[in-house]
Design a protein around this motif. Structure first.
Motif, PDB file in Angstrom:
ATOM      1  N   ASP A   1       0.842  -1.202   0.000  1.00 18.11           N
ATOM      2  CA  ASP A   1       0.000   0.000   0.000  1.00 18.11           C
ATOM      3  C   ASP A   1       0.876   1.250   0.000  1.00 18.11           C
ATOM      4  OD1 ASP A   1      -2.113   1.731   0.108  1.00 18.11           O
ATOM      5  OD2 ASP A   1      -2.917   0.996   2.013  1.00 18.11           O
ATOM      6  N   PRO A   2       1.358   1.653  -1.180  1.00 22.27           N
ATOM      7  CA  PRO A   2       2.264   2.804  -1.248  1.00 22.27           C
ATOM      8  C   PRO A   2       1.628   4.108  -0.755  1.00 22.27           C
ATOM      9  CG  PRO A   2       2.246   1.616  -3.331  1.00 22.27           C
ATOM     10  CD  PRO A   2       1.177   1.029  -2.474  1.00 22.27           C
ATOM     11  N   ALA A   3       0.326   4.285  -0.988  1.00 19.64           N
ATOM     12  CA  ALA A   3      -0.331   5.519  -0.551  1.00 19.64           C
ATOM     13  C   ALA A   3      -0.327   5.620   0.975  1.00 19.64           C
ATOM     14  CB  ALA A   3      -1.758   5.574  -1.076  1.00 19.64           C
ATOM     15  N   LYS A   4      -0.612   4.517   1.632  1.00 19.56           N
ATOM     16  CA  LYS A   4      -0.607   4.525   3.099  1.00 19.56           C
ATOM     17  C   LYS A   4       0.813   4.731   3.627  1.00 19.56           C
ATOM     18  CE  LYS A   4      -3.163   2.642   6.706  1.00 19.56           C
ATOM     19  NZ  LYS A   4      -4.540   2.354   6.738  1.00 19.56           N
ATOM     20  N   ALA A   5       1.807   4.145   2.956  1.00 21.28           N
ATOM     21  CA  ALA A   5       3.201   4.338   3.359  1.00 21.28           C
ATOM     22  C   ALA A   5       3.571   5.815   3.245  1.00 21.28           C
ATOM     23  CB  ALA A   5       4.123   3.481   2.503  1.00 21.28           C
ATOM     24  N   ALA A   6       3.121   6.470   2.176  1.00 22.41           N
ATOM     25  CA  ALA A   6       3.389   7.898   2.014  1.00 22.41           C
ATOM     26  C   ALA A   6       2.723   8.706   3.126  1.00 22.41           C
ATOM     27  CB  ALA A   6       2.908   8.368   0.653  1.00 22.41           C
ATOM     28  N   ASP A   7       1.525   8.295   3.523  1.00 19.10           N
ATOM     29  CA  ASP A   7       0.850   8.972   4.638  1.00 19.10           C
ATOM     30  C   ASP A   7       1.655   8.831   5.929  1.00 19.10           C
ATOM     31  OD1 ASP A   7      -1.241   9.773   3.028  1.00 19.10           O
ATOM     32  OD2 ASP A   7      -2.553   8.104   3.606  1.00 19.10           O
ATOM     33  N   TYR A   8       2.210   7.631   6.168  1.00 22.28           N
ATOM     34  CA  TYR A   8       3.021   7.418   7.369  1.00 22.28           C
ATOM     35  C   TYR A   8       4.261   8.310   7.356  1.00 22.28           C
ATOM     36  CZ  TYR A   8       0.281   3.207   8.422  1.00 22.28           C
ATOM     37  OH  TYR A   8      -0.719   2.337   8.721  1.00 22.28           O
ATOM     38  N   VAL A   9       4.894   8.426   6.197  1.00 18.98           N
ATOM     39  CA  VAL A   9       6.086   9.271   6.087  1.00 18.98           C
ATOM     40  C   VAL A   9       5.717  10.730   6.336  1.00 18.98           C
ATOM     41  CG1 VAL A   9       7.842  10.131   4.497  1.00 18.98           C
ATOM     42  CG2 VAL A   9       7.324   7.694   4.568  1.00 18.98           C
ATOM     43  N   GLN A  10       4.587  11.163   5.768  1.00 24.66           N
ATOM     44  CA  GLN A  10       4.139  12.543   5.962  1.00 24.66           C
ATOM     45  C   GLN A  10       3.850  12.809   7.438  1.00 24.66           C
ATOM     46  OE1 GLN A  10       0.695  13.680   3.718  1.00 24.66           O
ATOM     47  NE2 GLN A  10       0.817  15.799   4.352  1.00 24.66           N
ATOM     48  N   ILE A  11       3.193  11.881   8.093  1.00 24.25           N
ATOM     49  CA  ILE A  11       2.894  12.039   9.522  1.00 24.25           C
ATOM     50  C   ILE A  11       4.192  12.131  10.322  1.00 24.25           C
ATOM     51  CG2 ILE A  11       1.976  10.838  11.552  1.00 24.25           C
ATOM     52  CD1 ILE A  11      -0.234   9.750   9.657  1.00 24.25           C
ATOM     53  N   GLY A  12       5.171  11.298   9.972  1.00 22.94           N
ATOM     54  CA  GLY A  12       6.456  11.330  10.668  1.00 22.94           C
ATOM     55  C   GLY A  12       7.162  12.663  10.495  1.00 22.94           C
ATOM     56  N   PHE A  13       7.189  13.186   9.250  1.00 17.46           N
ATOM     57  CA  PHE A  13       7.856  14.457   9.017  1.00 17.46           C
ATOM     58  C   PHE A  13       7.107  15.612   9.674  1.00 17.46           C
ATOM     59  CE2 PHE A  13      10.141  12.479   5.315  1.00 17.46           C
ATOM     60  CZ  PHE A  13      11.403  12.670   5.839  1.00 17.46           C
ATOM     61  N   GLU A  14       5.779  15.543   9.716  1.00 18.83           N
ATOM     62  CA  GLU A  14       5.018  16.582  10.422  1.00 18.83           C
ATOM     63  C   GLU A  14       5.348  16.559  11.917  1.00 18.83           C
ATOM     64  OE1 GLU A  14       0.895  16.000   9.502  1.00 18.83           O
ATOM     65  OE2 GLU A  14       1.120  16.762   7.463  1.00 18.83           O
ATOM     66  N   GLY A  15       5.490  15.373  12.472  1.00 17.37           N
ATOM     67  CA  GLY A  15       5.843  15.258  13.882  1.00 17.37           C
ATOM     68  C   GLY A  15       7.221  15.839  14.158  1.00 17.37           C
ATOM     69  N   ILE A  16       8.183  15.531  13.288  1.00 18.56           N
ATOM     70  CA  ILE A  16       9.535  16.075  13.451  1.00 18.56           C
ATOM     71  C   ILE A  16       9.511  17.592  13.321  1.00 18.56           C
ATOM     72  CG2 ILE A  16      11.822  16.176  12.371  1.00 18.56           C
ATOM     73  CD1 ILE A  16      11.395  13.178  11.661  1.00 18.56           C
ATOM     74  N   SER A  17       8.746  18.092  12.361  1.00 25.52           N
ATOM     75  CA  SER A  17       8.644  19.535  12.149  1.00 25.52           C
ATOM     76  C   SER A  17       8.026  20.228  13.363  1.00 25.52           C
ATOM     77  CB  SER A  17       7.818  19.822  10.898  1.00 25.52           C
ATOM     78  OG  SER A  17       7.595  21.197  10.749  1.00 25.52           O
ATOM     79  N   ASP A  18       6.968  19.643  13.895  1.00 26.90           N
ATOM     80  CA  ASP A  18       6.319  20.223  15.077  1.00 26.90           C
ATOM     81  C   ASP A  18       7.268  20.219  16.276  1.00 26.90           C
ATOM     82  OD1 ASP A  18       4.039  20.617  13.589  1.00 26.90           O
ATOM     83  OD2 ASP A  18       2.972  18.866  14.409  1.00 26.90           O
ATOM     84  N   ALA A  19       8.025  19.144  16.431  1.00 28.13           N
ATOM     85  CA  ALA A  19       8.973  19.067  17.545  1.00 28.13           C
ATOM     86  C   ALA A  19      10.071  20.121  17.391  1.00 28.13           C
ATOM     87  CB  ALA A  19       9.573  17.668  17.623  1.00 28.13           C
ATOM     88  N   ALA A  20      10.579  20.287  16.181  1.00 31.83           N
ATOM     89  CA  ALA A  20      11.624  21.286  15.947  1.00 31.83           C
ATOM     90  C   ALA A  20      11.091  22.691  16.206  1.00 31.83           C
ATOM     91  CB  ALA A  20      12.151  21.172  14.515  1.00 31.83           C
ATOM     92  N   LYS A  21       9.844  22.949  15.806  1.00 31.16           N
ATOM     93  CA  LYS A  21       9.238  24.258  16.055  1.00 31.16           C
ATOM     94  C   LYS A  21       9.090  24.499  17.556  1.00 31.16           C
ATOM     95  CE  LYS A  21       5.276  27.184  14.945  1.00 31.16           C
ATOM     96  NZ  LYS A  21       5.409  27.877  16.198  1.00 31.16           N
ATOM     97  N   ALA A  22       8.685  23.477  18.295  1.00 37.48           N
ATOM     98  CA  ALA A  22       8.530  23.613  19.740  1.00 37.48           C
ATOM     99  C   ALA A  22       9.871  23.898  20.409  1.00 37.48           C
ATOM    100  CB  ALA A  22       7.902  22.358  20.326  1.00 37.48           C
ATOM    101  N   VAL A  23      10.933  23.223  19.963  1.00 34.50           N
ATOM    102  CA  VAL A  23      12.260  23.474  20.523  1.00 34.50           C
ATOM    103  C   VAL A  23      12.698  24.903  20.195  1.00 34.50           C
ATOM    104  CG1 VAL A  23      14.715  22.857  20.355  1.00 34.50           C
ATOM    105  CG2 VAL A  23      12.977  21.066  20.540  1.00 34.50           C
TER     106      VAL A  23
END
Length: 58
Positions: A24-46
């Protein structure tokens, strides 16, 4: 012994990731997007915290 266990865990993780991407490549892409959003939010918080500290904690 611990090295073999670590290798086994890495192997299982790689196989699982490849399975998700192939089945399921579409779902895998969603997981990657969620991961990068989480990293981005964490970096913004720091960054916000460091700005707060640089301003004297106001």
């Amino acid at each position: 012994m611990a090295v073999n266990a670590k290798k086994a865990v890495v192997y299982v993780l790689v196989v699982f990731v490849l399975y998700v991407i192939i089945t399921d490549p579409a779902k895998a892409a969603d997981y990657v997007q969620i991961g990068f959003e989480g990293i981005s939010d964490a970096a913004k918080a720091v960054g916000d915290f460091m700005t707060w500290l640089a301003n004297g904690g106001e």
